[in-house]
Design a protein around this motif. Sequence first.
Motif, PDB file in Angstrom:
ATOM      1  N   THR A  35       0.861  -1.176   0.000  1.00 25.66           N
ATOM      2  CA  THR A  35       0.000   0.000   0.000  1.00 25.66           C
ATOM      3  C   THR A  35       0.903   1.234   0.000  1.00 25.66           C
ATOM      4  O   THR A  35       2.130   1.117   0.048  1.00 25.66           O
ATOM      5  CB  THR A  35      -0.907   0.009   1.233  1.00 25.66           C
ATOM      6  OG1 THR A  35      -0.082   0.033   2.415  1.00 25.66           O
ATOM      7  CG2 THR A  35      -1.794  -1.237   1.278  1.00 25.66           C
ATOM      8  N   HIS A  86     -11.779  -1.676   0.495  1.00 25.66           N
ATOM      9  CA  HIS A  86     -11.395  -1.193  -0.828  1.00 25.66           C
ATOM     10  C   HIS A  86     -12.559  -0.463  -1.491  1.00 25.66           C
ATOM     11  O   HIS A  86     -12.386   0.614  -2.075  1.00 25.66           O
ATOM     12  CB  HIS A  86     -10.956  -2.390  -1.683  1.00 25.66           C
ATOM     13  CG  HIS A  86     -10.434  -2.011  -3.025  1.00 25.66           C
ATOM     14  ND1 HIS A  86     -11.248  -1.840  -4.127  1.00 25.66           N
ATOM     15  CD2 HIS A  86      -9.170  -1.775  -3.452  1.00 25.66           C
ATOM     16  CE1 HIS A  86     -10.507  -1.509  -5.172  1.00 25.66           C
ATOM     17  NE2 HIS A  86      -9.243  -1.466  -4.797  1.00 25.66           N
ATOM     18  N   ARG A  87     -13.750  -1.015  -1.364  1.00 23.71           N
ATOM     19  CA  ARG A  87     -14.909  -0.409  -2.026  1.00 23.71           C
ATOM     20  C   ARG A  87     -15.333   0.876  -1.328  1.00 23.71           C
ATOM     21  O   ARG A  87     -15.558   1.899  -1.981  1.00 23.71           O
ATOM     22  CB  ARG A  87     -16.072  -1.402  -2.076  1.00 23.71           C
ATOM     23  CG  ARG A  87     -17.302  -0.833  -2.768  1.00 23.71           C
ATOM     24  CD  ARG A  87     -18.294  -1.898  -3.160  1.00 23.71           C
ATOM     25  NE  ARG A  87     -17.800  -2.761  -4.222  1.00 23.71           N
ATOM     26  CZ  ARG A  87     -18.589  -3.517  -4.988  1.00 23.71           C
ATOM     27  NH1 ARG A  87     -19.898  -3.514  -4.810  1.00 23.71           N
ATOM     28  NH2 ARG A  87     -18.070  -4.278  -5.929  1.00 23.71           N
ATOM     29  N   GLY A 133     -10.703   2.431  -3.173  1.00 25.13           N
ATOM     30  CA  GLY A 133      -9.501   1.752  -3.629  1.00 25.13           C
ATOM     31  C   GLY A 133      -8.221   2.196  -2.964  1.00 25.13           C
ATOM     32  O   GLY A 133      -7.165   1.609  -3.203  1.00 25.13           O
TER      33      GLY A 133
END
Length: 244
Positions: free
Chosen positions: A34, A227-228, A232
């Motif tokens: 990340t 993520h949603r 993202g």
Amino acid sequence: MLDVDLGGACARFTDRAGGVSTGAYASLNLGPWTDDVPEDVAENRRRLADATGAMLAQGHQVHGTTVARVTDRPWPEAAGAAGAGIAGGRPAAADGQATCLEGVAPIVLTADCVPVVVAGAGAVAALHAGWRGLAGGVLAAGVQAVRELGTNGAPLRAAVGPSAGPCCYEVGEEVAARFDARFRRGTGAATHLDLPAAAAAALRDAGVEHVELVGLCTICDERFFSHRRDGGVTGRQAGLGWLT
């Protein structure tokens, strides 16, 4: 964190609480790839490894069905602080890790996909099941790996961790069509998919006798990375298991 006793093994599912971060997420982000501060992520992973008393065994997740067998300890002891089981860059592609070794903890990282831990007498696996992997058979592959590594037909137990839930996980018709109608709610553009229920069914079909669902949705429960929900740009929580 949430622990589930699997009888001879422990499953652990992390959330965002705790950890160290001076970067974007200021929480227990365990995702090495990340955009968080790498040193903070490494420290979070080191603390998790110390808390389990085991080295973390992780693959490079690609939404596939490969489950790696971890039968030796390939990382030097000094690798803990530097990457906690991620020595020499990205590991080989695999969406599951299985082992029969004490002191090794298979781990998967998620931010809406389903983390699953499967265990039997003498073996444990952690599996990453997004909709692609779930439809492709990653959970059956994980069960097979656990059986190969040491269960000898003994009963298996599994825990299905926090993931996108049917309350929030809206999918298109193409994705919905990959799953049985019993796991779909609504139709067309408003179809919601029950990934945890589909995972539990896949585990039972593969011969797992006892399946425990945590029942928490990562999209609407802000204790978790999503993520949603976060467009993202988010961290990663973990599902991991180790022999006790």
